[in-house]
Design a protein around this motif. Structure first.
Motif, PDB file in Angstrom:
ATOM      1  N   GLY A   1       1.664   6.270  -6.346  1.00 20.96           N
ATOM      2  CA  GLY A   1       0.723   6.091  -7.448  1.00 20.96           C
ATOM      3  C   GLY A   1      -0.272   4.985  -7.189  1.00 20.96           C
ATOM      4  O   GLY A   1      -1.467   5.114  -7.494  1.00 20.96           O
ATOM      5  N   THR A   2       0.204   3.884  -6.605  1.00 18.04           N
ATOM      6  CA  THR A   2      -0.698   2.760  -6.319  1.00 18.04           C
ATOM      7  C   THR A   2      -1.725   3.130  -5.248  1.00 18.04           C
ATOM      8  O   THR A   2      -2.883   2.712  -5.318  1.00 18.04           O
ATOM      9  CB  THR A   2       0.090   1.519  -5.868  1.00 18.04           C
ATOM     10  N   ILE A   3      -1.320   3.938  -4.275  1.00 19.91           N
ATOM     11  CA  ILE A   3      -2.254   4.367  -3.226  1.00 19.91           C
ATOM     12  C   ILE A   3      -3.347   5.242  -3.832  1.00 19.91           C
ATOM     13  O   ILE A   3      -4.546   5.051  -3.579  1.00 19.91           O
ATOM     14  CB  ILE A   3      -1.509   5.110  -2.110  1.00 19.91           C
ATOM     15  N   VAL A   4      -2.945   6.200  -4.667  1.00 19.58           N
ATOM     16  CA  VAL A   4      -3.917   7.102  -5.308  1.00 19.58           C
ATOM     17  C   VAL A   4      -4.892   6.318  -6.176  1.00 19.58           C
ATOM     18  O   VAL A   4      -6.115   6.509  -6.098  1.00 19.58           O
ATOM     19  CB  VAL A   4      -3.183   8.175  -6.137  1.00 19.58           C
ATOM     20  N   SER A   5      -4.370   5.428  -7.022  1.00 19.82           N
ATOM     21  CA  SER A   5      -5.249   4.694  -7.940  1.00 19.82           C
ATOM     22  C   SER A   5      -6.109   3.673  -7.197  1.00 19.82           C
ATOM     23  O   SER A   5      -7.229   3.375  -7.625  1.00 19.82           O
ATOM     24  CB  SER A   5      -4.433   4.012  -9.038  1.00 19.82           C
ATOM     25  N   SER A   6      -5.620   3.126  -6.084  1.00 18.45           N
ATOM     26  CA  SER A   6      -6.446   2.224  -5.281  1.00 18.45           C
ATOM     27  C   SER A   6      -7.655   2.948  -4.708  1.00 18.45           C
ATOM     28  O   SER A   6      -8.773   2.429  -4.717  1.00 18.45           O
ATOM     29  CB  SER A   6      -5.620   1.619  -4.140  1.00 18.45           C
ATOM     30  N   LEU A   7      -7.430   4.171  -4.215  1.00 16.75           N
ATOM     31  CA  LEU A   7      -8.527   4.953  -3.660  1.00 16.75           C
ATOM     32  C   LEU A   7      -9.527   5.381  -4.729  1.00 16.75           C
ATOM     33  O   LEU A   7     -10.715   5.570  -4.431  1.00 16.75           O
ATOM     34  CB  LEU A   7      -7.971   6.182  -2.934  1.00 16.75           C
ATOM     35  N   ALA A   8      -9.051   5.509  -5.975  1.00 15.26           N
ATOM     36  CA  ALA A   8      -9.944   5.907  -7.074  1.00 15.26           C
ATOM     37  C   ALA A   8     -10.573   4.717  -7.781  1.00 15.26           C
ATOM     38  O   ALA A   8     -11.415   4.888  -8.668  1.00 15.26           O
ATOM     39  CB  ALA A   8      -9.161   6.740  -8.093  1.00 15.26           C
ATOM     40  N   SER A   9     -10.181   3.509  -7.404  1.00 12.05           N
ATOM     41  CA  SER A   9     -10.601   2.318  -8.144  1.00 12.05           C
ATOM     42  C   SER A   9     -12.104   2.073  -8.078  1.00 12.05           C
ATOM     43  O   SER A   9     -12.700   1.524  -9.017  1.00 12.05           O
ATOM     44  CB  SER A   9      -9.851   1.084  -7.618  1.00 12.05           C
ATOM     45  N   ASP A  10     -12.749   2.497  -6.990  1.00 11.72           N
ATOM     46  CA  ASP A  10     -14.189   2.280  -6.853  1.00 11.72           C
ATOM     47  C   ASP A  10     -14.947   2.975  -7.978  1.00 11.72           C
ATOM     48  O   ASP A  10     -15.751   2.358  -8.695  1.00 11.72           O
ATOM     49  CB  ASP A  10     -14.647   2.794  -5.483  1.00 11.72           C
ATOM     50  N   ARG A  11     -14.690   4.255  -8.180  1.00 12.36           N
ATOM     51  CA  ARG A  11     -15.418   5.007  -9.216  1.00 12.36           C
ATOM     52  C   ARG A  11     -14.968   4.599 -10.618  1.00 12.36           C
ATOM     53  O   ARG A  11     -15.781   4.549 -11.550  1.00 12.36           O
ATOM     54  CB  ARG A  11     -15.239   6.509  -9.005  1.00 12.36           C
ATOM     55  N   LEU A  12     -13.685   4.306 -10.777  1.00 11.92           N
ATOM     56  CA  LEU A  12     -13.218   3.827 -12.080  1.00 11.92           C
ATOM     57  C   LEU A  12     -13.905   2.523 -12.461  1.00 11.92           C
ATOM     58  O   LEU A  12     -14.351   2.339 -13.601  1.00 11.92           O
ATOM     59  CB  LEU A  12     -11.702   3.625 -12.061  1.00 11.92           C
ATOM     60  N   ASN A  13     -13.981   1.611 -11.510  1.00 11.03           N
ATOM     61  CA  ASN A  13     -14.597   0.319 -11.767  1.00 11.03           C
ATOM     62  C   ASN A  13     -16.086   0.466 -12.068  1.00 11.03           C
ATOM     63  O   ASN A  13     -16.644  -0.244 -12.914  1.00 11.03           O
ATOM     64  CB  ASN A  13     -14.401  -0.602 -10.565  1.00 11.03           C
ATOM     65  N   SER A  14     -16.743   1.405 -11.387  1.00 13.12           N
ATOM     66  CA  SER A  14     -18.166   1.636 -11.607  1.00 13.12           C
ATOM     67  C   SER A  14     -18.425   2.175 -13.010  1.00 13.12           C
ATOM     68  O   SER A  14     -19.395   1.801 -13.669  1.00 13.12           O
ATOM     69  CB  SER A  14     -18.707   2.607 -10.558  1.00 13.12           C
ATOM     70  N   ARG A  15     -17.556   3.054 -13.483  1.00 11.66           N
ATOM     71  CA  ARG A  15     -17.748   3.670 -14.802  1.00 11.66           C
ATOM     72  C   ARG A  15     -17.333   2.755 -15.950  1.00 11.66           C
ATOM     73  O   ARG A  15     -17.998   2.709 -16.993  1.00 11.66           O
ATOM     74  CB  ARG A  15     -16.943   4.970 -14.888  1.00 11.66           C
TER      75      ARG A  15
ATOM     76  N   VAL B   1      -9.533  -3.188   9.886  1.00 16.02           N
ATOM     77  CA  VAL B   1      -9.026  -3.902   8.711  1.00 16.02           C
ATOM     78  C   VAL B   1      -7.909  -3.114   8.035  1.00 16.02           C
ATOM     79  O   VAL B   1      -6.960  -3.695   7.489  1.00 16.02           O
ATOM     80  CB  VAL B   1     -10.165  -4.208   7.717  1.00 16.02           C
ATOM     81  N   MET B   2      -7.960  -1.781   8.100  1.00 15.36           N
ATOM     82  CA  MET B   2      -6.880  -0.976   7.529  1.00 15.36           C
ATOM     83  C   MET B   2      -5.581  -1.175   8.307  1.00 15.36           C
ATOM     84  O   MET B   2      -4.506  -1.329   7.712  1.00 15.36           O
ATOM     85  CB  MET B   2      -7.285   0.502   7.510  1.00 15.36           C
ATOM     86  N   VAL B   3      -5.680  -1.192   9.642  1.00 15.39           N
ATOM     87  CA  VAL B   3      -4.491  -1.441  10.468  1.00 15.39           C
ATOM     88  C   VAL B   3      -3.967  -2.848  10.213  1.00 15.39           C
ATOM     89  O   VAL B   3      -2.745  -3.072  10.106  1.00 15.39           O
ATOM     90  CB  VAL B   3      -4.816  -1.245  11.960  1.00 15.39           C
ATOM     91  N   CYS B   4      -4.891  -3.797  10.087  1.00 14.40           N
ATOM     92  CA  CYS B   4      -4.506  -5.191   9.846  1.00 14.40           C
ATOM     93  C   CYS B   4      -3.736  -5.320   8.533  1.00 14.40           C
ATOM     94  O   CYS B   4      -2.681  -5.964   8.470  1.00 14.40           O
ATOM     95  CB  CYS B   4      -5.762  -6.060   9.828  1.00 14.40           C
ATOM     96  N   PHE B   5      -4.248  -4.697   7.471  1.00 15.96           N
ATOM     97  CA  PHE B   5      -3.574  -4.756   6.174  1.00 15.96           C
ATOM     98  C   PHE B   5      -2.212  -4.074   6.232  1.00 15.96           C
ATOM     99  O   PHE B   5      -1.220  -4.594   5.699  1.00 15.96           O
ATOM    100  CB  PHE B   5      -4.438  -4.091   5.098  1.00 15.96           C
TER     101      PHE B   5
ATOM    102  N   ALA C   1      -2.752  -1.242   2.587  1.00 14.54           N
ATOM    103  CA  ALA C   1      -1.688  -2.231   2.406  1.00 14.54           C
ATOM    104  C   ALA C   1      -0.441  -1.580   1.830  1.00 14.54           C
ATOM    105  O   ALA C   1       0.682  -1.837   2.292  1.00 14.54           O
ATOM    106  CB  ALA C   1      -2.175  -3.351   1.485  1.00 14.54           C
ATOM    107  N   TYR C   2      -0.618  -0.729   0.822  1.00 15.34           N
ATOM    108  CA  TYR C   2       0.534  -0.067   0.206  1.00 15.34           C
ATOM    109  C   TYR C   2       1.212   0.896   1.174  1.00 15.34           C
ATOM    110  O   TYR C   2       2.437   1.049   1.154  1.00 15.34           O
ATOM    111  CB  TYR C   2       0.100   0.678  -1.063  1.00 15.34           C
ATOM    112  N   VAL C   3       0.415   1.556   2.015  1.00 15.79           N
ATOM    113  CA  VAL C   3       1.017   2.442   3.021  1.00 15.79           C
ATOM    114  C   VAL C   3       1.917   1.627   3.959  1.00 15.79           C
ATOM    115  O   VAL C   3       3.050   2.022   4.266  1.00 15.79           O
ATOM    116  CB  VAL C   3      -0.083   3.165   3.827  1.00 15.79           C
ATOM    117  N   GLY C   4       1.415   0.470   4.392  1.00 18.60           N
ATOM    118  CA  GLY C   4       2.214  -0.379   5.273  1.00 18.60           C
ATOM    119  C   GLY C   4       3.498  -0.862   4.630  1.00 18.60           C
ATOM    120  O   GLY C   4       4.576  -0.816   5.238  1.00 18.60           O
ATOM    121  N   SER C   5       3.395  -1.328   3.378  1.00 17.36           N
ATOM    122  CA  SER C   5       4.578  -1.857   2.694  1.00 17.36           C
ATOM    123  C   SER C   5       5.564  -0.757   2.327  1.00 17.36           C
ATOM    124  O   SER C   5       6.761  -1.013   2.170  1.00 17.36           O
ATOM    125  CB  SER C   5       4.156  -2.621   1.431  1.00 17.36           C
TER     126      SER C   5
END
Length: 390
Positions: free
Chosen positions: A51-65, A208-212, A337-341
């Motif tokens: 759930g956190t991965i899905v909502s993180s990916l959607a956060s850009d458009r949610l934050n914009s709206r 940066v994705m690998v780093c996180f 980050a969530y994928v890694g954890s």
């Protein structure tokens, strides 16, 4: 107005940490009445992470709206509802259903708040705010422990849910304080929306994705398996080992408090390198056959090294990828980050079971090495990209 908002953001970060350790603290008392197996907590954790991965990916458009203030208030309210739902569960499948809104709420608020702080506040506040997350994560199990002493794990979830409701009310009243995104020169920021495919083509994004992912894998593995390593490899009794494992998280929390002051002298890239060097020292101490006192110190030092890395990478996002892409990149980074954890600590469990748990410090060293190489490549590529577009 921004200065009045800062205490609200600090409270929000404490709130983010409050529920994170509840499941682990309450599970020994929960799984029997719910008709679950001891290992089934991992399934709940995986659902929350998805759930956190899905909502993180959607956060850009949610934050914009909706804006950061509304996203934060709605997400905290969703988390409060999910926690209250946890307290009403009588069967395991119900817990899995409530884990869905819990995860969706956590990812959106995490990405939105981190991006807002990266855009509007100095690096020291990012470190101190993540320190506040550690405070919340430490308080949560204490509240659950009191509830368990009274014979009710449900009561622990209800208390945390009530605290989230109070914070939701505070966030609603604070909505006028959340200003529109502006750059340092006062110009309004126009967020750019790009697909994931478009984002990963930007120089430095893959790195940066690998780093996180590696950082969160190192942090999660170090904390999850420290007690097992102390007991099974070093022969320390289980009760003492559990206490020693908590020292790793104490190191992170204390380290982030100190890091806030260090950022007055060092920039984000220097803080990341400093943290990586300290982690290396901590792992060397863990490996040394020099007695339990050195192992004790190694766990604390490893936690101290982890402290500045996550906040510093988040804070330098606007510098690395531009302020207009900051929200989109923060969401993508949080998802990585969530994928890694989610994946790397359980993968070590498989290695420990089928090969040997003595691999613990070596596994962390490999994760640290990949993280360090990725971070250096990130800074090299983004510097070249900025110079080319200057």
């Amino acid at each position: 107005m921004v200065s009045l908002l800062l205490p609200v953001i600090y409270l929000a970060f404490i709130s983010l940490g409050l529920p994170d350790a509840l499941l682990g603290a309450a599970w020994p008392s929960m799984y029997g009445p719910l008709g679950a197996g001891l290992s089934w907590a991992g399934a709940v954790s995986m659902i929350i992470s998805a759930g956190t991965i899905v909502s993180s990916l959607a956060s850009d458009r949610l934050n914009s709206r909706l804006g950061t203030g509304r996203v934060t208030a709605i997400s905290v309210a969703l988390t409060a509802a999910a926690l209250f739902g946890f307290s009403l569960c009588t069967r395991f499948w119900q817990l899995c259903l409530w884990a869905i809104p819990y995860g969706l709420g956590a990812g959106s608020v995490d990405a939105a708040l981190n991006n807002y702080v990266a855009l509007h506040y100095k690096s020291r506040h990012m470190s101190w705010l993540h320190c506040m997350w550690g405070v919340g994560a430490s308080i949560g199990p204490v509240i659950m422990g009191r509830a368990l002493a009274m014979g009710s794990w449900q009561g622990g979830y209800r208390v945390i849910a009530l605290l989230q409701v109070v914070l939701t009310a505070v966030l609603v009243f604070s909505l006028p304080l959340w200003k529109r995104p502006t750059a340092e020169d006062g110009a309004e920021i126009t967020p750019e929306h790009r697909s994931i495919t478009q984002l990963v083509r930007i120089p430095g994004v893959r790195e940066v994705m690998v780093c996180f992912a590696c950082y969160c894998g190192v942090e999660g593995t170090a904390g999850m398996w420290a007690a097992s390593y102390c007991t099974l490899v070093r022969g320390i009794d289980a009760e003492t080992a559990a206490g020693w494992a908590s020292l790793f998280y104490l190191g992170i929390t204390a380290g982030r408090f100190v890091s806030g002051f260090l950022t007055l002298k060092f920039n984000d890239q220097q803080m990341i390198r400093l943290g990586q060097g300290i982690i290396l020292l901590g792992l060397v101490l863990t490996l040394l056959p020099a007695g339990n006192a050195v192992l004790f110190a190694g766990l604390i030092v490893t936690g101290l090294g982890c402290a500045p890395i996550y906040p510093s990478i988040i804070h330098e996002t606007p510098l690395n990828f531009g302020r207009n892409l900051s929200m989109a990149m923060t969401g993508l980074q949080m998802a990585a980050a969530y994928v890694g954890s989610t994946l790397l600590p359980p993968f070590f469990g498989v290695l420990a079971q089928h090969i040997s748990i003595t691999l613990y410090p070596w596994y962390l060293l490999v994760g640290l090495a990949v993280m360090t190489v990725s971070a250096e490549a990130l800074h090299r590529k983004t510097a070249v990209h900025r110079a080319a577009n200057a």
